[in-house]
Design a protein around this motif. Sequence first.
Motif, mmCIF file in Angstrom:
data_model
loop_
_atom_site.group_PDB
_atom_site.id
_atom_site.type_symbol
_atom_site.label_atom_id
_atom_site.label_comp_id
_atom_site.label_asym_id
_atom_site.label_seq_id
_atom_site.Cartn_x
_atom_site.Cartn_y
_atom_site.Cartn_z
ATOM 1 N N ALA A 1 -72.290 9.334 66.172
ATOM 2 C CA ALA A 1 -73.232 9.791 65.147
ATOM 3 C C ALA A 1 -72.544 10.271 63.865
ATOM 4 C CB ALA A 1 -74.082 10.906 65.731
ATOM 5 N N ALA A 2 -71.253 10.540 63.901
ATOM 6 C CA ALA A 2 -70.565 11.051 62.708
ATOM 7 C C ALA A 2 -70.675 10.047 61.566
ATOM 8 C CB ALA A 2 -69.090 11.294 63.042
ATOM 9 N N ASP A 3 -70.605 10.557 60.313
ATOM 10 C CA ASP A 3 -70.671 9.562 59.231
ATOM 11 C C ASP A 3 -69.365 9.423 58.455
ATOM 12 O OD1 ASP A 3 -70.769 11.780 57.714
ATOM 13 O OD2 ASP A 3 -72.857 11.534 57.044
ATOM 14 N N THR A 4 -68.322 10.153 58.898
ATOM 15 C CA THR A 4 -67.012 9.984 58.258
ATOM 16 C C THR A 4 -65.938 9.886 59.348
ATOM 17 O OG1 THR A 4 -67.795 11.341 56.425
ATOM 18 C CG2 THR A 4 -65.423 10.983 56.525
ATOM 19 N N PHE A 5 -65.010 8.963 59.151
ATOM 20 C CA PHE A 5 -63.953 8.735 60.138
ATOM 21 C C PHE A 5 -62.600 8.615 59.419
ATOM 22 C CE2 PHE A 5 -67.897 7.129 61.763
ATOM 23 C CZ PHE A 5 -67.909 7.517 63.098
ATOM 24 N N ILE A 6 -61.599 9.291 59.951
ATOM 25 C CA ILE A 6 -60.218 9.121 59.458
ATOM 26 C C ILE A 6 -59.562 8.176 60.461
ATOM 27 C CG2 ILE A 6 -58.023 10.279 58.920
ATOM 28 C CD1 ILE A 6 -59.796 12.870 58.511
ATOM 29 N N VAL A 7 -59.104 7.030 59.960
ATOM 30 C CA VAL A 7 -58.724 5.933 60.851
ATOM 31 C C VAL A 7 -57.208 5.707 60.877
ATOM 32 C CG1 VAL A 7 -59.131 3.490 61.370
ATOM 33 C CG2 VAL A 7 -60.937 4.830 60.255
ATOM 34 N N ALA A 8 -56.575 6.023 62.017
ATOM 35 C CA ALA A 8 -55.119 5.855 62.125
ATOM 36 C C ALA A 8 -54.776 4.551 62.846
ATOM 37 C CB ALA A 8 -54.499 7.056 62.836
ATOM 38 N N THR A 9 -54.854 3.468 62.089
ATOM 39 C CA THR A 9 -54.334 2.171 62.526
ATOM 40 C C THR A 9 -54.185 1.341 61.255
ATOM 41 O OG1 THR A 9 -54.532 0.374 64.141
ATOM 42 C CG2 THR A 9 -56.557 1.029 63.036
ATOM 43 N N PRO B 1 -72.441 0.189 57.119
ATOM 44 C CA PRO B 1 -72.341 0.294 55.659
ATOM 45 C C PRO B 1 -72.617 1.680 55.093
ATOM 46 C CG PRO B 1 -74.151 -1.188 56.308
ATOM 47 C CD PRO B 1 -73.442 -0.799 57.557
ATOM 48 N N ASN B 2 -73.298 2.529 55.871
ATOM 49 C CA ASN B 2 -73.602 3.858 55.310
ATOM 50 C C ASN B 2 -72.595 4.925 55.722
ATOM 51 O OD1 ASN B 2 -75.902 2.847 54.051
ATOM 52 N ND2 ASN B 2 -77.023 2.963 56.007
ATOM 53 N N LYS B 3 -71.563 4.520 56.429
ATOM 54 C CA LYS B 3 -70.561 5.506 56.864
ATOM 55 C C LYS B 3 -69.322 5.416 55.977
ATOM 56 C CE LYS B 3 -72.183 5.653 61.629
ATOM 57 N NZ LYS B 3 -71.865 5.595 63.047
ATOM 58 N N THR B 4 -68.507 6.473 56.014
ATOM 59 C CA THR B 4 -67.298 6.519 55.172
ATOM 60 C C THR B 4 -66.064 6.427 56.057
ATOM 61 O OG1 THR B 4 -68.472 7.935 53.642
ATOM 62 C CG2 THR B 4 -66.071 7.938 53.436
ATOM 63 N N PHE B 5 -65.128 5.562 55.670
ATOM 64 C CA PHE B 5 -63.903 5.369 56.450
ATOM 65 C C PHE B 5 -62.701 5.693 55.571
ATOM 66 C CE2 PHE B 5 -67.245 2.701 58.117
ATOM 67 C CZ PHE B 5 -67.271 3.150 59.427
ATOM 68 N N ILE B 6 -61.895 6.627 56.042
ATOM 69 C CA ILE B 6 -60.716 7.045 55.269
ATOM 70 C C ILE B 6 -59.480 6.561 56.021
ATOM 71 C CG2 ILE B 6 -59.482 9.022 54.266
ATOM 72 C CD1 ILE B 6 -62.148 10.612 54.567
ATOM 73 N N GLU C 1 -65.984 17.554 58.969
ATOM 74 C CA GLU C 1 -67.035 16.829 59.704
ATOM 75 C C GLU C 1 -66.532 15.481 60.227
ATOM 76 O OE1 GLU C 1 -66.472 16.808 56.550
ATOM 77 O OE2 GLU C 1 -66.954 14.825 55.789
ATOM 78 N N ALA C 2 -65.376 15.034 59.729
ATOM 79 C CA ALA C 2 -64.902 13.682 60.077
ATOM 80 C C ALA C 2 -64.303 13.630 61.475
ATOM 81 C CB ALA C 2 -63.852 13.243 59.063
ATOM 82 N N LYS C 3 -64.463 12.474 62.123
ATOM 83 C CA LYS C 3 -63.789 12.243 63.409
ATOM 84 C C LYS C 3 -62.454 11.584 63.097
ATOM 85 C CE LYS C 3 -67.166 13.391 66.231
ATOM 86 N NZ LYS C 3 -67.071 14.656 66.940
ATOM 87 N N PHE C 4 -61.404 12.062 63.778
ATOM 88 C CA PHE C 4 -60.088 11.440 63.604
ATOM 89 C C PHE C 4 -59.881 10.477 64.767
ATOM 90 C CE2 PHE C 4 -55.400 11.751 64.541
ATOM 91 C CZ PHE C 4 -55.031 10.832 63.563
ATOM 92 N N ILE C 5 -59.714 9.184 64.466
ATOM 93 C CA ILE C 5 -59.580 8.186 65.533
ATOM 94 C C ILE C 5 -58.250 7.449 65.380
ATOM 95 C CG2 ILE C 5 -62.066 7.946 65.856
ATOM 96 C CD1 ILE C 5 -62.015 5.382 64.228
ATOM 97 N N ALA C 6 -57.613 7.124 66.517
ATOM 98 C CA ALA C 6 -56.247 6.586 66.442
ATOM 99 C C ALA C 6 -56.008 5.497 67.483
ATOM 100 C CB ALA C 6 -55.246 7.725 66.659
ATOM 101 N N HIS C 7 -55.121 4.585 67.113
ATOM 102 C CA HIS C 7 -54.691 3.509 68.031
ATOM 103 C C HIS C 7 -53.581 4.079 68.926
ATOM 104 C CE1 HIS C 7 -53.087 -0.373 69.346
ATOM 105 N NE2 HIS C 7 -54.224 -0.904 68.941
ATOM 106 N N PRO C 8 -53.527 3.667 70.222
ATOM 107 C CA PRO C 8 -52.502 4.253 71.112
ATOM 108 C C PRO C 8 -51.058 3.858 70.785
ATOM 109 C CG PRO C 8 -53.761 2.566 72.266
ATOM 110 C CD PRO C 8 -54.446 2.780 70.960
ATOM 111 N N GLU C 9 -50.841 2.988 69.786
ATOM 112 C CA GLU C 9 -49.457 2.737 69.339
ATOM 113 C C GLU C 9 -48.940 3.892 68.473
ATOM 114 O OE1 GLU C 9 -49.018 -1.127 67.440
ATOM 115 O OE2 GLU C 9 -50.191 -2.051 69.024
ATOM 116 N N CYS C 10 -49.839 4.857 68.124
ATOM 117 C CA CYS C 10 -49.404 6.019 67.321
ATOM 118 C C CYS C 10 -48.609 6.986 68.200
ATOM 119 C CB CYS C 10 -50.606 6.778 66.780
ATOM 120 S SG CYS C 10 -51.571 5.891 65.564
ATOM 121 N N GLU C 11 -47.822 7.849 67.528
ATOM 122 C CA GLU C 11 -46.995 8.811 68.277
ATOM 123 C C GLU C 11 -47.872 9.902 68.916
ATOM 124 O OE1 GLU C 11 -42.791 9.139 66.128
ATOM 125 O OE2 GLU C 11 -44.490 9.234 64.762
ATOM 126 N N GLU C 12 -47.289 10.494 69.989
ATOM 127 C CA GLU C 12 -48.018 11.470 70.804
ATOM 128 C C GLU C 12 -48.585 12.643 69.978
ATOM 129 O OE1 GLU C 12 -45.655 12.592 74.143
ATOM 130 O OE2 GLU C 12 -47.312 13.640 75.122
#
Length: 334
Positions: free
Chosen positions: A247-255, A268-273, A213-224
């Motif tokens: 609207a998602a409540d979980t995010f995997i954060v690549a930065t 505060p009610n969302k989860t960040f991994i 269910e999590a959205k994977f979000i990334a900074h553009p300094e990450c590899e292709e």
Amino acid sequence: MTEFEIAKKDLITNGFLDIEVDPTLDLVEEINKLKKEKNAIILAHYYQESEIQDIADYIGDSLGLSQEAATTDADMIVFAGVHFMAETAKMLSPQKKVLLPDLKAGCSLADSCQPNVFRKFKEKYPDHVVVSYINCTAELKTLTDICCTSSNAAYVIDSIPKDKGIIFAPDRNLGAYLIKKTGRDLVLWNGSCMVHEIFSHEKITKLMIRHPEAKFIAHPECEEHLLEKADFIGSTSGLLKYTQENAADTFIVATESGIIHQMELRSPNKTFIPAPPNNICACNECPYMRLNTLEKLYLTMKYELPEITLEDWIIEEGRKSIDRMLEISKAAGL
Ligand code: 13P
Ligand code: SF4
């Protein structure tokens, strides 16, 4: 010699004022007092540790921090970030005192593009416009036509006539992302950020399977190969905004994981991994950004050292590329 005189003498070697701070002092209160007394402003990047973010007057990404440095009426700018950011602030406000708590807070990306080597590289493409990511030294900015940050890079590229060739330095990952996004054929300098290049594809894939269910979000300094998996790509402020609006409540954060502090405060009610790196650590911290501490911030403000100084020609020449970037950002409503 007093403790301060010894610390001042050793400043170049240590990079910071190595003076013992009374452990009973309430540093937050002391820093707030110094801010008022000296009409100082603390500008902090999202990658700073949370206690520094909490005491800052302005927290932002590289673009927001430059805009703030250009317009503040404080007499003193205390930069809780890295060297190239404090240099940019000095170029934009040369009459102000700009302080950086630790001069060794550098940047692997800025280090990967030395001006003397870049000058030769540029000579091979005499008709090209040079666009440099703001994560570069002040001297490299003197060899640059337009600076950009991850927030405005595509607008900067789009502002250049289609028949003009473009050199993009120093980040090859942001450059490759921009080639895809703008459809332009950029000549890339081969530099990278050590923090954004060590994310583990394997560990992130496992996390995505565990949290479908999590959205994977990334900074553009990450590899292709990582950006290809991302639900959203953006600068630190772009990522933050996305987590607030999606609207998602979980995010995997690549930065760098410092940004998660603001994400948690705003949602505060969302989860960040934090996306894990290719080593034994669970999250990814920039070793340069994390050199700043509350103690160093206090000492810097008390003694007004270390100060950022730049030669006049660097300010004059380098500033043009930053001013151009700020104009383009303003026209784009950023
Ligand atoms: P932004 O602040 O533009 O998101 O860039 C992140 C970074 O790496 C700063 O060093
Ligand atoms: Fe430089 Fe990367 Fe650290 Fe940003 S996160 S300061 S680009 S090393």
